[in-house]
Design a protein around this motif. Structure first.
Motif, PDB file in Angstrom:
ATOM      1  N   ALA A 133      49.916  31.656  98.190  1.00  0.00           N
ATOM      2  CA  ALA A 133      49.706  31.288  96.783  1.00  0.00           C
ATOM      3  C   ALA A 133      50.762  31.923  95.881  1.00  0.00           C
ATOM      4  CB  ALA A 133      48.314  31.705  96.331  1.00  0.00           C
ATOM      5  N   ARG A 134      50.880  31.341  94.691  1.00  0.00           N
ATOM      6  CA  ARG A 134      51.754  31.885  93.659  1.00  0.00           C
ATOM      7  C   ARG A 134      50.915  32.232  92.430  1.00  0.00           C
ATOM      8  NH1 ARG A 134      57.539  28.744  93.761  1.00  0.00           N
ATOM      9  NH2 ARG A 134      57.831  28.817  96.018  1.00  0.00           N
ATOM     10  N   ILE A 135      51.097  33.449  91.938  1.00  0.00           N
ATOM     11  CA  ILE A 135      50.429  33.893  90.713  1.00  0.00           C
ATOM     12  C   ILE A 135      51.511  34.124  89.670  1.00  0.00           C
ATOM     13  CG2 ILE A 135      48.916  35.606  89.643  1.00  0.00           C
ATOM     14  CD1 ILE A 135      48.062  36.361  92.549  1.00  0.00           C
ATOM     15  N   ILE A 136      51.320  33.528  88.510  1.00  0.00           N
ATOM     16  CA  ILE A 136      52.275  33.698  87.415  1.00  0.00           C
ATOM     17  C   ILE A 136      51.548  34.343  86.242  1.00  0.00           C
ATOM     18  CG2 ILE A 136      53.803  32.532  85.778  1.00  0.00           C
ATOM     19  CD1 ILE A 136      52.895  30.712  88.965  1.00  0.00           C
ATOM     20  N   ASN A 137      51.963  35.535  85.884  1.00  0.00           N
ATOM     21  CA  ASN A 137      51.394  36.239  84.743  1.00  0.00           C
ATOM     22  C   ASN A 137      52.289  36.022  83.523  1.00  0.00           C
ATOM     23  OD1 ASN A 137      49.221  37.287  86.174  1.00  0.00           O
ATOM     24  ND2 ASN A 137      50.331  39.143  86.760  1.00  0.00           N
ATOM     25  N   ILE A 138      51.727  35.435  82.475  1.00  0.00           N
ATOM     26  CA  ILE A 138      52.519  35.180  81.269  1.00  0.00           C
ATOM     27  C   ILE A 138      52.604  36.468  80.458  1.00  0.00           C
ATOM     28  CG2 ILE A 138      52.825  33.740  79.230  1.00  0.00           C
ATOM     29  CD1 ILE A 138      52.956  32.233  81.915  1.00  0.00           C
ATOM     30  N   ASP A 219      51.346  36.530 102.123  1.00  0.00           N
ATOM     31  CA  ASP A 219      52.607  35.995 101.597  1.00  0.00           C
ATOM     32  C   ASP A 219      52.479  35.578 100.132  1.00  0.00           C
ATOM     33  OD1 ASP A 219      55.295  35.265 101.818  1.00  0.00           O
ATOM     34  OD2 ASP A 219      54.800  33.193 102.292  1.00  0.00           O
ATOM     35  N   VAL A 220      51.452  36.060  99.458  1.00  0.00           N
ATOM     36  CA  VAL A 220      51.243  35.732  98.048  1.00  0.00           C
ATOM     37  C   VAL A 220      52.401  36.278  97.215  1.00  0.00           C
ATOM     38  CG1 VAL A 220      49.768  36.101  96.029  1.00  0.00           C
ATOM     39  CG2 VAL A 220      48.734  35.691  98.273  1.00  0.00           C
ATOM     40  N   ALA A 221      52.899  35.446  96.304  1.00  0.00           N
ATOM     41  CA  ALA A 221      53.966  35.859  95.380  1.00  0.00           C
ATOM     42  C   ALA A 221      53.369  35.991  93.988  1.00  0.00           C
ATOM     43  CB  ALA A 221      55.094  34.832  95.366  1.00  0.00           C
ATOM     44  N   ILE A 222      53.495  37.169  93.400  1.00  0.00           N
ATOM     45  CA  ILE A 222      53.012  37.380  92.030  1.00  0.00           C
ATOM     46  C   ILE A 222      54.166  37.896  91.186  1.00  0.00           C
ATOM     47  CG2 ILE A 222      52.062  39.644  92.710  1.00  0.00           C
ATOM     48  CD1 ILE A 222      49.989  39.295  90.440  1.00  0.00           C
ATOM     49  N   ASN A 223      54.417  37.211  90.082  1.00  0.00           N
ATOM     50  CA  ASN A 223      55.506  37.574  89.178  1.00  0.00           C
ATOM     51  C   ASN A 223      55.028  37.462  87.738  1.00  0.00           C
ATOM     52  OD1 ASN A 223      58.055  37.706  91.027  1.00  0.00           O
ATOM     53  ND2 ASN A 223      57.032  35.810  91.636  1.00  0.00           N
ATOM     54  N   ARG A 248      59.071  26.465  80.515  1.00  0.00           N
ATOM     55  CA  ARG A 248      60.089  26.279  81.551  1.00  0.00           C
ATOM     56  C   ARG A 248      60.082  27.405  82.577  1.00  0.00           C
ATOM     57  NH1 ARG A 248      66.071  25.100  79.505  1.00  0.00           N
ATOM     58  NH2 ARG A 248      64.905  23.414  78.474  1.00  0.00           N
ATOM     59  N   GLY A 249      60.037  28.653  82.121  1.00  0.00           N
ATOM     60  CA  GLY A 249      60.029  29.796  83.036  1.00  0.00           C
ATOM     61  C   GLY A 249      58.802  29.815  83.937  1.00  0.00           C
ATOM     62  N   PRO A 250      57.599  29.708  83.364  1.00  0.00           N
ATOM     63  CA  PRO A 250      56.403  29.649  84.204  1.00  0.00           C
ATOM     64  C   PRO A 250      56.431  28.508  85.220  1.00  0.00           C
ATOM     65  CG  PRO A 250      55.792  30.083  81.933  1.00  0.00           C
ATOM     66  CD  PRO A 250      57.262  29.796  81.929  1.00  0.00           C
ATOM     67  N   LEU A 251      56.912  27.335  84.808  1.00  0.00           N
ATOM     68  CA  LEU A 251      56.961  26.189  85.728  1.00  0.00           C
ATOM     69  C   LEU A 251      57.983  26.426  86.838  1.00  0.00           C
ATOM     70  CD1 LEU A 251      56.619  23.237  83.192  1.00  0.00           C
ATOM     71  CD2 LEU A 251      54.977  23.871  84.977  1.00  0.00           C
ATOM     72  N   TYR A 252      59.060  27.115  86.523  1.00  0.00           N
ATOM     73  CA  TYR A 252      60.029  27.473  87.560  1.00  0.00           C
ATOM     74  C   TYR A 252      59.348  28.323  88.640  1.00  0.00           C
ATOM     75  CZ  TYR A 252      63.583  30.324  89.847  1.00  0.00           C
ATOM     76  OH  TYR A 252      64.332  31.003  90.788  1.00  0.00           O
ATOM     77  N   LEU A 253      58.583  29.323  88.215  1.00  0.00           N
ATOM     78  CA  LEU A 253      57.903  30.188  89.179  1.00  0.00           C
ATOM     79  C   LEU A 253      56.830  29.437  89.957  1.00  0.00           C
ATOM     80  CD1 LEU A 253      57.539  33.477  87.094  1.00  0.00           C
ATOM     81  CD2 LEU A 253      59.002  33.103  89.088  1.00  0.00           C
ATOM     82  N   ALA A 254      56.174  28.481  89.309  1.00  0.00           N
ATOM     83  CA  ALA A 254      55.099  27.737  89.960  1.00  0.00           C
ATOM     84  C   ALA A 254      55.609  26.708  90.947  1.00  0.00           C
ATOM     85  CB  ALA A 254      54.233  27.053  88.906  1.00  0.00           C
TER      86      ALA A 254
END
Length: 277
Positions: A133-138, A219-223, A248-254
């Motif tokens: 999974a990918r976690i994106i913290n704004i 393998d979770v990616a959190i940024n 744009r930045g959050p969507l790049y990470l997602a």
């Protein structure tokens, strides 16, 4: 009940501003179900309707990140209908842009929403994340460590072996300073100190949790990501970017970043920055 094998993306606070644009972008490009969540059902469904009018197909679920029961109900819904969460965007947050100095009660409410809610989400939603999974913290440029004025915390929060308990001590010491009035507030983090502390704590938590995922063999990616100074209701329509540009930045990470990008602070244009500069 049969569980759908489709991928799942979830955006908290998705009914307006950057969150709405992240949902919009995911609906257009993410190969799976996209959940727009909001604490206010009417506003959430209005946002969904607006996207549907543009030919997009988001799903909706009520989610108040500050209420554990609400997070639990959402987790139960996802667990019943899906095999897990692939993308989680922690976007929900508040800021009273008109109040650079908050009273204790307002500071506590802000930190409860912007930071402590992440601990509830970690406890309840992280167990149903997919292994990759990918976690994106704004976060915010106010989430950089340099926003803090107390040397002891500049040193502590920058440790490689930083712990959650130390982050909690940092947040709680600030709240005690907020009780003591404007001077203590200023000494700790300056104007908008409550927001800065909430976002610095979010950033620090991101790095701690990435280390924990790695230790667990996941393998979770959190940024965390600074979306830019965006014109939204929260900023009283002041800013450099539209919400669409801010997404744009959050969507790049997602959607686009390599899975190997983990535990970093990403700028709005996608490049990594040193959090502790």
């Amino acid at each position: 009940m049969y569980k759908m094998e489709t991928k799942v993306a979830v955006v908290t606070g998705g009914n307006r501003g950057i969150g709405f644009e992240i949902v919009k972008g995911l609906c257009a490009k993410f190969d799976g179900a996209v959940y727009l969540t909001a604490r206010n059902e009417e506003k959430g469904r209005q946002a969904v309707k607006k996207l549907e009018e543009n030919g997009l197909k988001p799903s909706f679920h009520v989610l108040d990140v500050t209420i554990e029961e609400s997070v639990q109900k959402f987790a139960e819904y996802i667990s019943t209908h899906h095999t897990g969460i692939d993308v989680l965007v922690n976007n929900a947050g508040i800021l009273d842009f008109d109040k650079p100095f908050s009273c204790y009660d307002d500071a506590k409410k802000l930190i409860d929403t912007n930071f402590f809610s992440l601990l509830t989400i970690s406890k309840i939603l992280y167990p149903i994340l997919k292994n990759d999974a990918r976690i994106i913290n704004i976060s915010s440029d106010w989430g950089l460590l340099s926003n803090i004025r107390k040397q002891v915390w500049l040193d502590t929060l920058n440790k490689d072996d930083l712990t959650l308990d130390e982050i909690l001590q940092f947040v709680n010491e600030f709240l005690e300073a907020a009780k003591s009035g404007k001077n203590s507030f200023m000494t700790f983090a300056g104007p908008y100190g409550d927001y800065k502390v909430s976002k610095v704590a979010m950033s620090a938590l991101t790095f701690v949790q990435q280390r924990e995922f790695r230790e667990q063999g996941k393998d979770v990616a959190i940024n965390c990501v600074h979306p830019g100074f965006v014109k939204t209701d929260m900023t009283m329509e002041m800013g450099d970017f539209t919400p669409e540009r801010g997404a744009r930045g959050p969507l790049y990470l997602a959607l686009e970043a390599p899975q190997s990008l983990k535990g970093t602070f990403v700028w709005h244009d996608g490049h990594q920055v040193n959090w502790d500069d």
